[in-house]
Design a protein around this motif. Sequence first.
Motif, PDB file in Angstrom:
ATOM      1  N   ARG A  16       0.816  -1.215   0.000  1.00 48.40           N
ATOM      2  CA  ARG A  16       0.000   0.000   0.000  1.00 48.40           C
ATOM      3  C   ARG A  16       0.853   1.270   0.000  1.00 48.40           C
ATOM      4  N   HIS A  17       1.976   1.245   0.688  1.00 44.34           N
ATOM      5  CA  HIS A  17       2.762   2.458   0.887  1.00 44.34           C
ATOM      6  C   HIS A  17       3.871   2.622  -0.155  1.00 44.34           C
ATOM      7  N   THR A  18       4.572   1.548  -0.461  1.00 45.42           N
ATOM      8  CA  THR A  18       5.701   1.648  -1.393  1.00 45.42           C
ATOM      9  C   THR A  18       5.313   1.336  -2.829  1.00 45.42           C
ATOM     10  N   ARG A  19       4.172   0.684  -3.011  1.00 39.25           N
ATOM     11  CA  ARG A  19       3.705   0.215  -4.317  1.00 39.25           C
ATOM     12  C   ARG A  19       4.641  -0.815  -4.938  1.00 39.25           C
ATOM     13  N   ALA A  20       5.450  -1.439  -4.112  1.00 40.28           N
ATOM     14  CA  ALA A  20       6.287  -2.536  -4.590  1.00 40.28           C
ATOM     15  C   ALA A  20       5.431  -3.795  -4.707  1.00 40.28           C
ATOM     16  N   PRO A  21       5.594  -4.584  -5.769  1.00 35.84           N
ATOM     17  CA  PRO A  21       4.779  -5.790  -5.933  1.00 35.84           C
ATOM     18  C   PRO A  21       5.127  -6.852  -4.902  1.00 35.84           C
ATOM     19  N   VAL A  22       4.110  -7.580  -4.468  1.00 36.51           N
ATOM     20  CA  VAL A  22       4.278  -8.698  -3.532  1.00 36.51           C
ATOM     21  C   VAL A  22       3.441  -9.861  -4.040  1.00 36.51           C
ATOM     22  N   ASN A  23       3.807 -11.054  -3.650  1.00 38.94           N
ATOM     23  CA  ASN A  23       2.981 -12.210  -3.980  1.00 38.94           C
ATOM     24  C   ASN A  23       1.785 -12.270  -3.038  1.00 38.94           C
ATOM     25  N   ALA A  24       0.686 -12.806  -3.518  1.00 36.88           N
ATOM     26  CA  ALA A  24      -0.541 -12.851  -2.725  1.00 36.88           C
ATOM     27  C   ALA A  24      -0.361 -13.759  -1.514  1.00 36.88           C
ATOM     28  N   PRO A  25      -0.679 -13.273  -0.307  1.00 35.16           N
ATOM     29  CA  PRO A  25      -0.695 -14.176   0.850  1.00 35.16           C
ATOM     30  C   PRO A  25      -1.716 -15.292   0.626  1.00 35.16           C
ATOM     31  N   GLU A  26      -1.507 -16.413   1.273  1.00 30.97           N
ATOM     32  CA  GLU A  26      -2.381 -17.565   1.045  1.00 30.97           C
ATOM     33  C   GLU A  26      -3.823 -17.295   1.450  1.00 30.97           C
ATOM     34  N   ASP A  27      -4.046 -16.362   2.393  1.00 27.28           N
ATOM     35  CA  ASP A  27      -5.414 -16.092   2.837  1.00 27.28           C
ATOM     36  C   ASP A  27      -6.056 -14.933   2.077  1.00 27.28           C
ATOM     37  N   TYR A  28      -5.481 -14.555   0.949  1.00 29.37           N
ATOM     38  CA  TYR A  28      -6.093 -13.595   0.025  1.00 29.37           C
ATOM     39  C   TYR A  28      -6.526 -14.374  -1.211  1.00 29.37           C
ATOM     40  N   VAL A  29      -7.830 -14.382  -1.490  1.00 31.35           N
ATOM     41  CA  VAL A  29      -8.356 -15.178  -2.598  1.00 31.35           C
ATOM     42  C   VAL A  29      -9.222 -14.292  -3.489  1.00 31.35           C
ATOM     43  N   PRO A  55       9.329 -16.145  -7.492  1.00 31.49           N
ATOM     44  CA  PRO A  55      10.129 -15.087  -6.861  1.00 31.49           C
ATOM     45  C   PRO A  55       9.233 -14.009  -6.255  1.00 31.49           C
ATOM     46  N   PRO A  56       9.660 -13.378  -5.171  1.00 33.44           N
ATOM     47  CA  PRO A  56       8.850 -12.335  -4.529  1.00 33.44           C
ATOM     48  C   PRO A  56       8.440 -11.243  -5.514  1.00 33.44           C
ATOM     49  N   GLY A  57       7.147 -10.921  -5.519  1.00 31.10           N
ATOM     50  CA  GLY A  57       6.643  -9.852  -6.362  1.00 31.10           C
ATOM     51  C   GLY A  57       6.418 -10.213  -7.808  1.00 31.10           C
TER      52      GLY A  57
END
Length: 224
Positions: free
Chosen positions: A138-151, A180-182
């Motif tokens: 939200r703050h840096t706008r850097a991409p992240v992989n979806a946490p497992e509890d986000y569907v 890889p992350p993001g």
Amino acid sequence: MNDRTVDRATNQHGINIADGLTGYTPRNNVERFLIESFPGNPGIRDMFITVDEEIDAELRSLGYEGTGEQFAERRKQYDDRCNAMIARAGGALPICGAKPKRGDAIRIVDLPGSDIVIRLFDGGLQDARQYLLDFIDRHTRAPVNAPEDYVIYRLAAEEADTYPLKSWETATGISRDHVPPGEERFSVIEALTYRVEYPTGFVEFVAPVRQAQNLVPVVEAVQN
């Protein structure tokens, strides 16, 4: 031959394909463009690398025979054709799946109460009337992989037609642990409704419809 770190995978000819690269120099400008388009994902990036042995094996599979010098000349012709192709295209090729670069237009779907939000972007899918989707900080706008509890669910009128989205990586058999992350990415279709469920709530959104350039406006009138 370029200096490479050969680790695990083999191609259809049984030739090792690198997981990592050591001082690798792209053999032509098409390869350079594709590698640079996926800088954060070595697994995808290495798919675009073609070593001398691969080209030679492909030539032999087509029945070509010759001396070492003749094979070298064929490889040079291959690289020359690649360089000419990307030169005709203005130095870039249309590709699907690339993440946004600085200055690219994006769209944000807010996830209230979450430290991450959803990002929509073209990703080369405009002609298919789709968007690429990923999660970003939200703050840096850097991409992240979806946490497992986000569907993410694609919603439909019939409950049986509602289903969770799979990432491109999962759909192609790549384990989440190996993404890889993001670098995780999903795709959504224009005008369809999606629901995102996450630990502190859920949101629903409609993937925006792009205005096609060849459409004329439809206006109201009164029949004479």
